[in-house]
Design a protein around this motif. Structure first.
Motif, PDB file in Angstrom:
ATOM      1  N   SER A 167       0.871  -1.171   0.132  1.00 44.17           N
ATOM      2  CA  SER A 167      -0.046  -0.090   0.031  1.00 44.17           C
ATOM      3  C   SER A 167       1.013   1.135  -0.231  1.00 44.17           C
ATOM      4  O   SER A 167       1.644   1.436   0.830  1.00 44.17           O
ATOM      5  CB  SER A 167      -0.896   0.079   1.193  1.00 44.17           C
ATOM      6  OG  SER A 167      -1.420   1.264   1.311  1.00 44.17           O
ATOM      7  N   PRO A 168       0.701   2.269  -1.049  1.00 46.05           N
ATOM      8  CA  PRO A 168       1.343   3.411  -0.924  1.00 46.05           C
ATOM      9  C   PRO A 168       1.256   4.304   0.465  1.00 46.05           C
ATOM     10  O   PRO A 168       2.297   4.988   0.889  1.00 46.05           O
ATOM     11  CB  PRO A 168       0.700   4.019  -1.949  1.00 46.05           C
ATOM     12  CG  PRO A 168       0.272   3.240  -2.785  1.00 46.05           C
ATOM     13  CD  PRO A 168      -0.384   2.262  -1.988  1.00 46.05           C
ATOM     14  N   ASP A 169       0.149   4.125   1.105  1.00 43.40           N
ATOM     15  CA  ASP A 169      -0.002   4.600   2.421  1.00 43.40           C
ATOM     16  C   ASP A 169       1.031   3.991   3.595  1.00 43.40           C
ATOM     17  O   ASP A 169       1.646   5.089   4.214  1.00 43.40           O
ATOM     18  CB  ASP A 169      -1.441   4.433   3.143  1.00 43.40           C
ATOM     19  CG  ASP A 169      -2.488   5.414   2.008  1.00 43.40           C
ATOM     20  OD1 ASP A 169      -2.029   6.421   1.417  1.00 43.40           O
ATOM     21  OD2 ASP A 169      -3.668   4.989   2.150  1.00 43.40           O
ATOM     22  N   ILE A 170       1.213   2.809   3.628  1.00 37.91           N
ATOM     23  CA  ILE A 170       2.107   2.212   4.227  1.00 37.91           C
ATOM     24  C   ILE A 170       3.496   2.654   3.989  1.00 37.91           C
ATOM     25  O   ILE A 170       4.479   2.869   4.978  1.00 37.91           O
ATOM     26  CB  ILE A 170       2.064   0.599   4.465  1.00 37.91           C
ATOM     27  CG1 ILE A 170       0.368   0.166   4.869  1.00 37.91           C
ATOM     28  CG2 ILE A 170       3.099  -0.187   4.933  1.00 37.91           C
ATOM     29  CD1 ILE A 170       0.226   0.437   6.098  1.00 37.91           C
ATOM     30  N   VAL A 171       3.720   2.504   2.680  1.00 35.17           N
ATOM     31  CA  VAL A 171       5.089   2.753   2.172  1.00 35.17           C
ATOM     32  C   VAL A 171       5.520   4.451   2.768  1.00 35.17           C
ATOM     33  O   VAL A 171       6.535   4.536   3.253  1.00 35.17           O
ATOM     34  CB  VAL A 171       5.222   2.930   0.634  1.00 35.17           C
ATOM     35  CG1 VAL A 171       6.590   3.527   0.173  1.00 35.17           C
ATOM     36  CG2 VAL A 171       5.114   1.362   0.251  1.00 35.17           C
ATOM     37  N   LYS A 172       4.648   5.245   2.442  1.00 28.77           N
ATOM     38  CA  LYS A 172       4.841   6.891   3.167  1.00 28.77           C
ATOM     39  C   LYS A 172       4.875   6.854   4.517  1.00 28.77           C
ATOM     40  O   LYS A 172       5.735   7.532   5.295  1.00 28.77           O
ATOM     41  CB  LYS A 172       3.808   7.488   2.434  1.00 28.77           C
ATOM     42  CG  LYS A 172       4.037   9.010   2.815  1.00 28.77           C
ATOM     43  CD  LYS A 172       2.940   9.908   2.218  1.00 28.77           C
ATOM     44  CE  LYS A 172       3.195  11.374   2.384  1.00 28.77           C
ATOM     45  NZ  LYS A 172       2.050  12.169   1.811  1.00 28.77           N
ATOM     46  N   GLU A 173       3.842   6.065   5.060  1.00 30.77           N
ATOM     47  CA  GLU A 173       4.015   6.164   6.857  1.00 30.77           C
ATOM     48  C   GLU A 173       5.070   5.693   7.359  1.00 30.77           C
ATOM     49  O   GLU A 173       5.453   6.228   8.320  1.00 30.77           O
ATOM     50  CB  GLU A 173       2.673   5.496   7.177  1.00 30.77           C
ATOM     51  CG  GLU A 173       2.367   5.292   8.571  1.00 30.77           C
ATOM     52  CD  GLU A 173       1.358   4.340   9.186  1.00 30.77           C
ATOM     53  OE1 GLU A 173       1.086   3.913  10.218  1.00 30.77           O
ATOM     54  OE2 GLU A 173       0.325   3.990   8.384  1.00 30.77           O
ATOM     55  N   LEU A 174       5.726   4.561   6.860  1.00 32.27           N
ATOM     56  CA  LEU A 174       6.642   3.799   7.562  1.00 32.27           C
ATOM     57  C   LEU A 174       8.106   4.406   6.716  1.00 32.27           C
ATOM     58  O   LEU A 174       9.089   4.159   7.435  1.00 32.27           O
ATOM     59  CB  LEU A 174       6.791   2.394   7.330  1.00 32.27           C
ATOM     60  CG  LEU A 174       5.392   1.624   8.166  1.00 32.27           C
ATOM     61  CD1 LEU A 174       5.381   0.216   7.878  1.00 32.27           C
ATOM     62  CD2 LEU A 174       5.553   1.902   9.564  1.00 32.27           C
ATOM     63  N   GLY A 175       8.006   5.098   5.803  1.00 34.72           N
ATOM     64  CA  GLY A 175       9.345   5.563   5.041  1.00 34.72           C
ATOM     65  C   GLY A 175      10.135   4.498   4.760  1.00 34.72           C
ATOM     66  O   GLY A 175      11.593   3.964   4.857  1.00 34.72           O
ATOM     67  N   ILE A 176       9.490   3.652   3.656  1.00 37.89           N
ATOM     68  CA  ILE A 176      10.170   2.368   3.148  1.00 37.89           C
ATOM     69  C   ILE A 176      10.815   2.616   1.625  1.00 37.89           C
ATOM     70  O   ILE A 176       9.919   3.328   0.881  1.00 37.89           O
ATOM     71  CB  ILE A 176       9.142   1.484   3.095  1.00 37.89           C
ATOM     72  CG1 ILE A 176       8.675   0.915   4.396  1.00 37.89           C
ATOM     73  CG2 ILE A 176       9.627   0.036   2.251  1.00 37.89           C
ATOM     74  CD1 ILE A 176       7.504  -0.123   4.531  1.00 37.89           C
ATOM     75  N   TYR A 177      11.973   2.417   1.402  1.00 38.35           N
ATOM     76  CA  TYR A 177      12.691   2.303   0.347  1.00 38.35           C
ATOM     77  C   TYR A 177      12.939   0.899  -0.100  1.00 38.35           C
ATOM     78  O   TYR A 177      13.464   0.123   0.754  1.00 38.35           O
ATOM     79  CB  TYR A 177      13.812   3.286   0.331  1.00 38.35           C
ATOM     80  CG  TYR A 177      14.696   3.005  -1.028  1.00 38.35           C
ATOM     81  CD1 TYR A 177      14.574   3.690  -1.914  1.00 38.35           C
ATOM     82  CD2 TYR A 177      15.856   2.231  -0.612  1.00 38.35           C
ATOM     83  CE1 TYR A 177      15.449   3.691  -2.937  1.00 38.35           C
ATOM     84  CE2 TYR A 177      16.648   1.972  -1.575  1.00 38.35           C
ATOM     85  CZ  TYR A 177      16.576   2.761  -3.079  1.00 38.35           C
ATOM     86  OH  TYR A 177      17.582   2.619  -3.963  1.00 38.35           O
ATOM     87  N   ILE A 178      12.461   0.504  -1.431  1.00 37.62           N
ATOM     88  CA  ILE A 178      12.924  -0.810  -1.903  1.00 37.62           C
ATOM     89  C   ILE A 178      13.567  -0.465  -3.151  1.00 37.62           C
ATOM     90  O   ILE A 178      13.169  -0.013  -3.854  1.00 37.62           O
ATOM     91  CB  ILE A 178      11.637  -1.512  -2.086  1.00 37.62           C
ATOM     92  CG1 ILE A 178      10.810  -1.929  -0.624  1.00 37.62           C
ATOM     93  CG2 ILE A 178      11.805  -2.972  -2.485  1.00 37.62           C
ATOM     94  CD1 ILE A 178       9.254  -2.496  -0.813  1.00 37.62           C
ATOM     95  N   VAL A 179      14.654  -1.668  -3.379  1.00 37.76           N
ATOM     96  CA  VAL A 179      15.188  -1.717  -4.667  1.00 37.76           C
ATOM     97  C   VAL A 179      15.412  -2.972  -5.050  1.00 37.76           C
ATOM     98  O   VAL A 179      15.663  -3.788  -4.254  1.00 37.76           O
ATOM     99  CB  VAL A 179      16.859  -1.026  -4.337  1.00 37.76           C
ATOM    100  CG1 VAL A 179      17.411  -1.661  -3.410  1.00 37.76           C
ATOM    101  CG2 VAL A 179      17.471  -0.967  -5.776  1.00 37.76           C
ATOM    102  N   SER A 180      15.076  -3.296  -6.149  1.00 36.73           N
ATOM    103  CA  SER A 180      15.064  -4.727  -6.862  1.00 36.73           C
ATOM    104  C   SER A 180      16.236  -4.636  -7.843  1.00 36.73           C
ATOM    105  O   SER A 180      16.503  -3.426  -8.558  1.00 36.73           O
ATOM    106  CB  SER A 180      13.824  -5.139  -7.482  1.00 36.73           C
ATOM    107  OG  SER A 180      13.325  -3.887  -8.204  1.00 36.73           O
TER     108      SER A 180
END
Length: 431
Positions: free
Chosen positions: A173-186
């Motif tokens: 979820s984009p909301d979870i990504v923004k709320e937690l400050g998550i960066y993912i690199v594949s």
């Protein structure tokens, strides 16, 4: 002859797995397939026979050896026609054997890879970093900007996939990504997508690639790793060779090696027997005769590895429900996955994943003795690609692993609604 002897060897290996293979074969319905001769064999056979004929023709036009006139009783018994007739058989047989060996060697050699950015190779479209040995790794960034993130995660894709197949990034979820400050690199693993092949790849080298990749991107002294399927198996290598760099690990349906020592024979044999027959043989070839992996998965005599042929036979109820969404997304980039050649991507994957390892997951130590991080293993109990029994055995013998078994789930469970959020929150230790 070389290919024939190798096939006989595989059929006659006296192992528990071969016994399981026989049981499995009697339980499954025979699948009708069309028979095709491999390309070039007819021309090769004709050429060998023609060369043999020329050799024989040259021989028969030569005069016979002179009789023994020295008074020996052996002289009159010399029969030139018999000499000529036996000569043609030996010559033809020798030519056939040598020619077949030459053909066998030729068809077992993979073509050279088409390196991205080379004159005849695919174009470079993704950002890439250059490793110390000169190879490049292509990558794709997801989530919040790296410099603004609190959690930095490297995603390791599975078999016959690429950097675009970052399921936890695509479904989170984009909301979870923004709320937690998550960066993912594949990233594209070596030989896949736009990452250069690594002909010297080992269990350790891919872990060191991930470490150097993280350093070049500036991910800090510690980072998280999430691996899915074959990428999950590779994640074991991170626990083995770079545990000091890890903040946490999540293994999603990690592939198991049926030749790992220390696993009960009955569990391994039962798990192996539940695979499709074509997959059993593809893995046997990769383990016992890896130099034949290319030939086996390109020949037309027998069914090849189901994942390489993109067969749908290994998907059960939940997987089939998720497959439509997955395939719709993949249509845009599926051609990129193996664009540099199948040998340096999927075939090398098989040889390393099912080869002889210098360690097994059972040898690993807890990388977080003070609970400063955690290791999570997720597995569906309805997975036909990766058997649940072996994951249970690993979890029982490594009590520091947080084991999550999903009832009624197959191999594609990470694509289910809300699953990525559950996986990532468990890994990060947040609610």
């Amino acid at each position: 002859m070389l290919l024939f002897l190798s096939t006989v060897f595989l059929f006659t290996c006296n192992t528990n797995i071969s016994e399981a293979l026989a049981r499995s074969h009697t339980m499954r319905a025979n699948k009708s397939t069309s028979f095709h001769l491999p390309a070039g064999i007819v021309k090769t056979t004709l050429a060998m026979l023609f060369i043999g004929f020329l050799a024989w023709a040259y021989q028969v036009v030569q005069p016979p050896p002179p009789p023994n006139i020295g008074g020996s009783s052996d002289g009159p018994l010399i029969m030139a026609p018999c000499y000529k007739f036996s000569g043609i058989l030996g010559t033809t047989l020798a030519v056939l054997v040598v020619g077949f060996l030459a053909w066998a060697y030729q068809v077992s050699q993979p073509p050279p890879p088409k390196i991205c950015g080379s004159p005849n190779g695919p174009p470079i479209t993704a950002p890439r970093i250059k490793l110390r040995d000169g190879r490049h790794l292509a990558y794709k960034e997801h989530g919040v900007p790296k410099d603004d993130s609190k959690y930095k995660i490297i995603f390791v894709h599975g078999f016959t996939s690429c950097r675009h197949d970052a399921v936890v990034a695509d479904t989170l979820s984009p909301d979870i990504v923004k709320e937690l400050g998550i960066y993912i690199v594949s990233f594209d693993r070596p030989g896949y997508g736009e990452s250069d092949p690594d002909p010297n790849r080992t269990l350790k080298s891919i872990a060191l690639d991930i470490e150097e990749f993280a350093d070049q991107l500036g991910l800090g002294s510690k980072f998280y790793v999430v691996g899915y399927s074959m990428g999950g198996q590779i994640t074991w290598n991170c626990l083995k060779y770079i545990p000091h760099r890890l903040a946490g690990i999540a293994l999603l349906a990690p592939v198991v090696n049926y030749w790992w020592p220390g696993f009960p024979a009955n569990i391994t044999a039962e798990a192996y027997s539940q695979m499709k027959l074509e997959d059993q043989w593809a893995l046997r070839v990769a383990h016992y005769t890896p130099w034949l992996t290319y030939w086996w998965n390109t020949q037309r005599w027998f069914p090849i590895c189901s994942a390489i042929s993109r067969s749908l036979h290994n998907f059960l109820k939940q997987d089939k429900e998720l497959l439509t969404k997955l395939l719709d997304n993949k249509d845009n980039y599926v051609a990129q996955v193996r664009q540099q050649g199948e040998y340096e991507s999927v075939h090398r994957d098989l040889n390393i994943a099912y080869g002889s390892w210098e360690y097994t997951p059972l040898d690993l130590q807890n990388p977080f003795p003070n609970n400063e991080g955690s290791v999570h293993l997720w597995q569906g109990d309805d997975d036909l690609f990766v058997n649940v029994a072996q994951q249970r055995f690993i979890a029982q013998n490594l009590p520091w692993i947080h084991y999550h078994e999903l009832t009624g789930s197959g191999h594609l469970f990470p694509h289910a609604d809300g699953m990525s959020e559950t996986i990532i929150k468990s890994l990060l230790g947040v609610k």
